[in-house]
Motif scaffolding. Structure first.
Motif, PDB file in Angstrom:
ATOM      1  N   GLY A  57       0.818  -1.196   0.000  1.00 24.05           N
ATOM      2  CA  GLY A  57       0.000   0.000   0.000  1.00 24.05           C
ATOM      3  C   GLY A  57       0.847   1.239   0.000  1.00 24.05           C
ATOM      4  N   PRO A  58       0.309   2.410   0.145  1.00 29.58           N
ATOM      5  CA  PRO A  58      -1.139   2.634   0.196  1.00 29.58           C
ATOM      6  C   PRO A  58      -1.774   2.559  -1.189  1.00 29.58           C
ATOM      7  CG  PRO A  58       0.020   4.724   0.340  1.00 29.58           C
ATOM      8  CD  PRO A  58       1.072   3.667   0.310  1.00 29.58           C
ATOM      9  N   TYR A  59      -2.964   1.986  -1.226  1.00 30.97           N
ATOM     10  CA  TYR A  59      -3.773   1.967  -2.434  1.00 30.97           C
ATOM     11  C   TYR A  59      -4.855   3.040  -2.299  1.00 30.97           C
ATOM     12  CZ  TYR A  59      -1.625  -2.652  -2.555  1.00 30.97           C
ATOM     13  OH  TYR A  59      -0.732  -3.686  -2.528  1.00 30.97           O
ATOM     14  N   LEU A  60      -5.221   3.620  -3.422  1.00 27.90           N
ATOM     15  CA  LEU A  60      -6.242   4.676  -3.425  1.00 27.90           C
ATOM     16  C   LEU A  60      -5.841   5.747  -2.410  1.00 27.90           C
ATOM     17  CD1 LEU A  60      -9.220   2.170  -3.418  1.00 27.90           C
ATOM     18  CD2 LEU A  60      -8.363   3.407  -5.430  1.00 27.90           C
ATOM     19  N   ALA A  61      -4.585   6.119  -2.463  1.00 27.47           N
ATOM     20  CA  ALA A  61      -3.997   6.992  -1.439  1.00 27.47           C
ATOM     21  C   ALA A  61      -4.770   8.296  -1.308  1.00 27.47           C
ATOM     22  CB  ALA A  61      -2.539   7.274  -1.782  1.00 27.47           C
ATOM     23  N   GLY A  62      -5.041   8.640  -0.084  1.00 30.96           N
ATOM     24  CA  GLY A  62      -5.730   9.888   0.217  1.00 30.96           C
ATOM     25  C   GLY A  62      -7.210   9.719   0.475  1.00 30.96           C
ATOM     26  N   GLU A  63      -7.770   8.583   0.046  1.00 33.08           N
ATOM     27  CA  GLU A  63      -9.218   8.396   0.225  1.00 33.08           C
ATOM     28  C   GLU A  63      -9.504   7.611   1.504  1.00 33.08           C
ATOM     29  OE1 GLU A  63     -11.755   7.084  -2.853  1.00 33.08           O
ATOM     30  OE2 GLU A  63     -10.663   8.120  -4.433  1.00 33.08           O
ATOM     31  N   PRO A  64     -10.411   8.089   2.326  1.00 27.12           N
ATOM     32  CA  PRO A  64     -10.858   7.251   3.440  1.00 27.12           C
ATOM     33  C   PRO A  64     -11.527   5.988   2.897  1.00 27.12           C
ATOM     34  CG  PRO A  64     -11.519   9.530   3.766  1.00 27.12           C
ATOM     35  CD  PRO A  64     -11.019   9.426   2.361  1.00 27.12           C
ATOM     36  N   ILE A  65     -11.108   4.833   3.396  1.00 25.57           N
ATOM     37  CA  ILE A  65     -11.657   3.552   2.938  1.00 25.57           C
ATOM     38  C   ILE A  65     -12.338   2.890   4.131  1.00 25.57           C
ATOM     39  CG2 ILE A  65     -11.160   1.330   1.849  1.00 25.57           C
ATOM     40  CD1 ILE A  65     -10.462   3.630   0.002  1.00 25.57           C
ATOM     41  N   TYR A  66     -13.632   3.075   4.232  1.00 16.80           N
ATOM     42  CA  TYR A  66     -14.366   2.565   5.388  1.00 16.80           C
ATOM     43  C   TYR A  66     -14.812   1.116   5.222  1.00 16.80           C
ATOM     44  CZ  TYR A  66     -14.744   6.779   8.202  1.00 16.80           C
ATOM     45  OH  TYR A  66     -14.464   7.841   9.017  1.00 16.80           O
ATOM     46  N   ALA A  67     -14.882   0.631   3.991  1.00 17.29           N
ATOM     47  CA  ALA A  67     -15.365  -0.734   3.783  1.00 17.29           C
ATOM     48  C   ALA A  67     -14.502  -1.427   2.739  1.00 17.29           C
ATOM     49  CB  ALA A  67     -16.821  -0.718   3.318  1.00 17.29           C
ATOM     50  N   MET A  68     -14.166  -2.691   3.017  1.00 18.82           N
ATOM     51  CA  MET A  68     -13.452  -3.514   2.049  1.00 18.82           C
ATOM     52  C   MET A  68     -14.035  -4.926   2.093  1.00 18.82           C
ATOM     53  SD  MET A  68      -9.453  -2.337   2.369  1.00 18.82           S
ATOM     54  CE  MET A  68      -9.008  -2.971   0.737  1.00 18.82           C
ATOM     55  N   ALA A  69     -13.843  -5.653   1.014  1.00 21.76           N
ATOM     56  CA  ALA A  69     -14.294  -7.044   0.962  1.00 21.76           C
ATOM     57  C   ALA A  69     -13.502  -7.760  -0.117  1.00 21.76           C
ATOM     58  CB  ALA A  69     -15.792  -7.122   0.664  1.00 21.76           C
ATOM     59  N   PHE A  70     -13.382  -9.067   0.049  1.00 28.72           N
ATOM     60  CA  PHE A  70     -12.757  -9.912  -0.976  1.00 28.72           C
ATOM     61  C   PHE A  70     -13.789 -10.910  -1.448  1.00 28.72           C
ATOM     62  CE2 PHE A  70     -10.594 -13.891  -2.166  1.00 28.72           C
ATOM     63  CZ  PHE A  70      -9.847 -13.414  -3.243  1.00 28.72           C
TER      64      PHE A  70
ATOM     65  N   GLY B  56     -13.944 -14.197  -3.552  1.00 26.11           N
ATOM     66  CA  GLY B  56     -13.206 -15.279  -4.201  1.00 26.11           C
ATOM     67  C   GLY B  56     -14.124 -16.340  -4.791  1.00 26.11           C
ATOM     68  N   ARG B  57     -15.402 -16.000  -4.980  1.00 27.44           N
ATOM     69  CA  ARG B  57     -16.368 -16.972  -5.484  1.00 27.44           C
ATOM     70  C   ARG B  57     -16.304 -17.062  -7.005  1.00 27.44           C
ATOM     71  NH1 ARG B  57     -21.471 -14.189  -2.771  1.00 27.44           N
ATOM     72  NH2 ARG B  57     -20.490 -12.496  -3.926  1.00 27.44           N
ATOM     73  N   GLN B  58     -16.721 -18.168  -7.518  1.00 25.09           N
ATOM     74  CA  GLN B  58     -16.840 -18.347  -8.977  1.00 25.09           C
ATOM     75  C   GLN B  58     -15.536 -18.026  -9.701  1.00 25.09           C
ATOM     76  OE1 GLN B  58     -19.711 -19.303 -10.761  1.00 25.09           O
ATOM     77  NE2 GLN B  58     -20.652 -19.771  -8.811  1.00 25.09           N
ATOM     78  N   GLY B  59     -14.415 -18.308  -9.036  1.00 24.74           N
ATOM     79  CA  GLY B  59     -13.124 -18.071  -9.671  1.00 24.74           C
ATOM     80  C   GLY B  59     -12.678 -16.618  -9.668  1.00 24.74           C
ATOM     81  N   ARG B  60     -13.482 -15.743  -9.041  1.00 24.54           N
ATOM     82  CA  ARG B  60     -13.076 -14.329  -8.988  1.00 24.54           C
ATOM     83  C   ARG B  60     -11.977 -14.148  -7.948  1.00 24.54           C
ATOM     84  NH1 ARG B  60     -18.801 -13.733  -9.583  1.00 24.54           N
ATOM     85  NH2 ARG B  60     -19.057 -13.890  -7.341  1.00 24.54           N
ATOM     86  N   ARG B  61     -11.216 -13.080  -8.124  1.00 21.00           N
ATOM     87  CA  ARG B  61     -10.252 -12.651  -7.101  1.00 21.00           C
ATOM     88  C   ARG B  61     -10.388 -11.150  -6.994  1.00 21.00           C
ATOM     89  NH1 ARG B  61      -5.535 -16.251  -5.726  1.00 21.00           N
ATOM     90  NH2 ARG B  61      -6.535 -18.247  -6.004  1.00 21.00           N
ATOM     91  N   ARG B  62     -11.546 -10.735  -6.539  1.00 20.07           N
ATOM     92  CA  ARG B  62     -11.905  -9.319  -6.618  1.00 20.07           C
ATOM     93  C   ARG B  62     -11.895  -8.669  -5.240  1.00 20.07           C
ATOM     94  NH1 ARG B  62     -16.548  -8.364 -10.518  1.00 20.07           N
ATOM     95  NH2 ARG B  62     -14.764  -8.759 -11.866  1.00 20.07           N
ATOM     96  N   LEU B  63     -11.153  -7.593  -5.170  1.00 24.21           N
ATOM     97  CA  LEU B  63     -11.165  -6.759  -3.970  1.00 24.21           C
ATOM     98  C   LEU B  63     -12.143  -5.617  -4.180  1.00 24.21           C
ATOM     99  CD1 LEU B  63      -7.316  -6.460  -3.423  1.00 24.21           C
ATOM    100  CD2 LEU B  63      -8.892  -7.634  -1.887  1.00 24.21           C
ATOM    101  N   PHE B  64     -12.902  -5.317  -3.171  1.00 20.63           N
ATOM    102  CA  PHE B  64     -13.750  -4.132  -3.160  1.00 20.63           C
ATOM    103  C   PHE B  64     -13.186  -3.150  -2.128  1.00 20.63           C
ATOM    104  CE2 PHE B  64     -16.586  -7.363  -4.780  1.00 20.63           C
ATOM    105  CZ  PHE B  64     -17.309  -6.698  -5.756  1.00 20.63           C
ATOM    106  N   ALA B  65     -13.144  -1.899  -2.495  1.00 19.72           N
ATOM    107  CA  ALA B  65     -12.732  -0.846  -1.550  1.00 19.72           C
ATOM    108  C   ALA B  65     -13.656   0.342  -1.739  1.00 19.72           C
ATOM    109  CB  ALA B  65     -11.277  -0.438  -1.806  1.00 19.72           C
ATOM    110  N   ALA B  66     -14.334   0.701  -0.667  1.00 21.80           N
ATOM    111  CA  ALA B  66     -15.285   1.811  -0.727  1.00 21.80           C
ATOM    112  C   ALA B  66     -14.560   3.100  -0.375  1.00 21.80           C
ATOM    113  CB  ALA B  66     -16.445   1.563   0.232  1.00 21.80           C
ATOM    114  N   GLY B  67     -14.367   3.927  -1.351  1.00 20.31           N
ATOM    115  CA  GLY B  67     -13.687   5.204  -1.137  1.00 20.31           C
ATOM    116  C   GLY B  67     -14.688   6.292  -0.828  1.00 20.31           C
TER     117      GLY B  67
ATOM    118  N   ALA C 270     -18.356   9.566  -2.736  1.00 14.51           N
ATOM    119  CA  ALA C 270     -18.083   8.149  -2.482  1.00 14.51           C
ATOM    120  C   ALA C 270     -18.265   7.333  -3.754  1.00 14.51           C
ATOM    121  CB  ALA C 270     -19.034   7.632  -1.408  1.00 14.51           C
ATOM    122  N   THR C 271     -17.469   6.285  -3.857  1.00 13.97           N
ATOM    123  CA  THR C 271     -17.653   5.330  -4.944  1.00 13.97           C
ATOM    124  C   THR C 271     -17.068   3.993  -4.523  1.00 13.97           C
ATOM    125  OG1 THR C 271     -17.482   5.014  -7.340  1.00 13.97           O
ATOM    126  CG2 THR C 271     -15.494   5.736  -6.201  1.00 13.97           C
ATOM    127  N   LEU C 272     -17.333   2.983  -5.326  1.00 11.96           N
ATOM    128  CA  LEU C 272     -16.850   1.643  -5.023  1.00 11.96           C
ATOM    129  C   LEU C 272     -15.804   1.254  -6.064  1.00 11.96           C
ATOM    130  CD1 LEU C 272     -17.260  -0.718  -3.071  1.00 11.96           C
ATOM    131  CD2 LEU C 272     -19.004  -1.606  -4.642  1.00 11.96           C
TER     132      LEU C 272
END
Lengths: 393, 93
Positions: free
Chosen positions: A39-52, A54-65, A72-74
């Motif tokens: 890190g830092p990823y999305l530097a400067g943005e408050p990130i209050y929510a994250m999730a991973f 891994g279903r259905q072969g995905r490897r997706r991170l979510f970060a709520a900026g 705000a956006t996802l």
């Protein structure tokens, strides 16, 4: 912008750490002895929510900026943080005519096992969104938004937010959500109607201690091993329900304070949960300047403090509602981050702790993911081979 | 007549990196001018306005050298060649 350090994410545990100035990824193999911080990823943005996801072969991170200026956006990343989406339009947005405007995304939660493309998001102003296409599009849960109580919901100190989403593991129509400071609301019909589910939870800050709604619930967590059981950390009060929120029982006997923010359940044992008590709402710091994690192993009948590896002098720390998480390994790893930017881990279910990072921006979110890079069958086969070798020896 | 927009660093992700955007439009108001900008660069809209069509509280829009907050807001008339600046508030910690 600061240079981002990337981590190589292999088989092991990944911590998703949201801070007031960006996100961090912290990785270790399954031994959880040595950790690498990215890190830092999305530097400067408050990130209050994250999730991973891994279903259905995905490897997706979510970060709520939640950019304080630009809104705000996802964001999502499919390569463990090397690139992130920056969508032109926030995929989570209030529909025209609803009268709502997205202020912050407080929670991103995966759907139940078997609902592999379902995600939920809790936002401010307090509302629930649902995605049925793995996060591409989102729909406002209209019946909760139109609930007759909503005009009289009052914001907590952090804002009027829906911060906790608990899809019932045994009932596809049931979801519990927590709103500060409105309380717990439950649907049993897939979101068509919502009722309060906080009987027995007090609102000590109000003249009517047990109002119809207006409770300031800080966090709820449940365990799939025992559907219907949830633990609740309240703004004053620590509770357990065994009937999906129909009634709550006070379980605060044996803790230095029943004020606090996070509560997390053990991933395998429904009688075990963890909290970090704070002194009071006036002094939202760990009591006596000691940083201690409390664990119950009997569903709240008693609580045991853990302090090994944690500072026990001048440690006036705060752990916020999403600042604590557990991994799904056995023994379970427990993790928490503080507003002072310290990240701690325990790989022995809380008995001892190790400082993983110091000096991060204020930590508001700690989520976990177990990353499997080899097929489970192969791992099981290797374990079976090891067992056979041991047996032969 | 052209409207020149000055784009802050954060929003240049949506203008192909351009700090200055010239649009050949004849807007009646600041709102019209911004609509033209959003049409050309859709990612800017969500960052400047909420879903309710209100300029976000920490975003300042200047017509020439004056904030539209002290003029007529989004309905401020635009006359002649115009420069509009989108400026983040100097706030936060």
């Amino acid at each position: 912008m600061p240079k981002t350090r990337h981590v190589s994410v292999g088989d092991g545990v990944l911590l998703l750490v949201g801070t007031m100035k960006g996100a961090f990824l912290v990785h270790a193999d399954r031994s959880r002895k040595n950790w690498n911080v990215g890190g830092p990823y999305l530097a400067g943005e408050p990130i209050y929510a994250m999730a991973f996801d891994g279903r259905q072969g995905r490897r997706r991170l979510f970060a709520a900026g939640s950019n304080p200026v630009w809104g705000a956006t996802l964001h999502t990343s499919d390569d463990f943080g090397r690139t992130w989406t920056n969508p032109e339009n926030s995929p989570i947005r209030f529909p025209e005519g609803s009268g709502g405007a997205l202020k912050q995304i407080w929670q991103v939660t995966l759907g139940r096992p078997g609902e592999d493309n379902v995600l939920y998001a809790g936002v401010e102003p307090a509302a629930l969104f649902e995605s049925r296409d793995a996060g591409t599009s989102w729909t406002l849960a209209r019946a909760l938004w139109d609930h007759p109580h909503r005009p009289r919901w009052e914001p907590g100190f952090g804002g009027l937010c829906l911060h906790t989403i608990c899809p019932a593991p045994d009932d596809p129509g049931r979801i519990l959500v927590a709103i500060s400071s409105a309380g717990v609301y439950r649907t049993d019909d897939g979101g068509a109607s919502w009722t309060t589910a906080h009987r027995g939870v007090r609102a000590e800050f109000r003249p009517d201690t047990y109002p119809e709604f207006g409770q300031c619930v800080h966090k709820i967590d449940g365990n799939a091993a025992r559907p219907g059981r949830y633990f609740l950390q309240n703004h004053w009060g620590l509770y357990r329900t065994d009937d999906a929120g129909a009634t709550w029982t006070d379980i605060a006997d044996g803790v230095p304070s029943d004020f606090g923010f996070p509560v997390v359940c053990h991933p395998h044992d429904p009688d075990t949960a963890y909290i970090v008590p704070l002194e009071s709402d006036n002094f939202r710091c760990t009591p006596e300047g000691k940083l201690r994690v409390y664990r119950t192993r009997n569903a709240g009948k008693s609580w045991q403090p853990f302090s090994k590896g944690l500072p026990q002098a001048n440690a006036y720390e705060t752990v916020l509602r999403d600042g604590m998480g557990v991994d799904a390994l056995d023994p379970a790893g427990i993790y928490f981050g503080t507003r002072s930017g310290r990240l701690y881990a325990s790989r022995d279910e809380g008995r001892s702790w190790k400082l993983l990072a110091d000096g991060l921006p204020p930590i508001v979110c700690v989520k976990t993911a177990v990353i499997a890079t080899t097929k489970p069958r192969k791992r099981a086969t290797r374990r079976a081979q090891r067992r056979r070798r041991v047996h032969r020896a | 007549m052209a409207v020149t927009f000055h784009i802050p660093t954060y929003l240049r992700a949506f203008t192909h990196g351009e700090a200055r955007v010239d649009l050949d439009v004849v807007p009646g108001s600041v709102r019209d001018a911004l609509r033209a900008l959003y049409e050309a660069y859709p990612g800017i809209r969500d960052r400047v306005e909420t879903e309710l069509g209100e300029v976000r509280p920490h975003v300042n829009v200047f017509l020439g050298e004056e904030s539209i907050r002290w003029l007529g807001g989004l309905d401020t008339p635009v006359g002649g060649a115009t420069e509009i600046s989108i400026v983040p508030a100097v706030s936060g910690g």
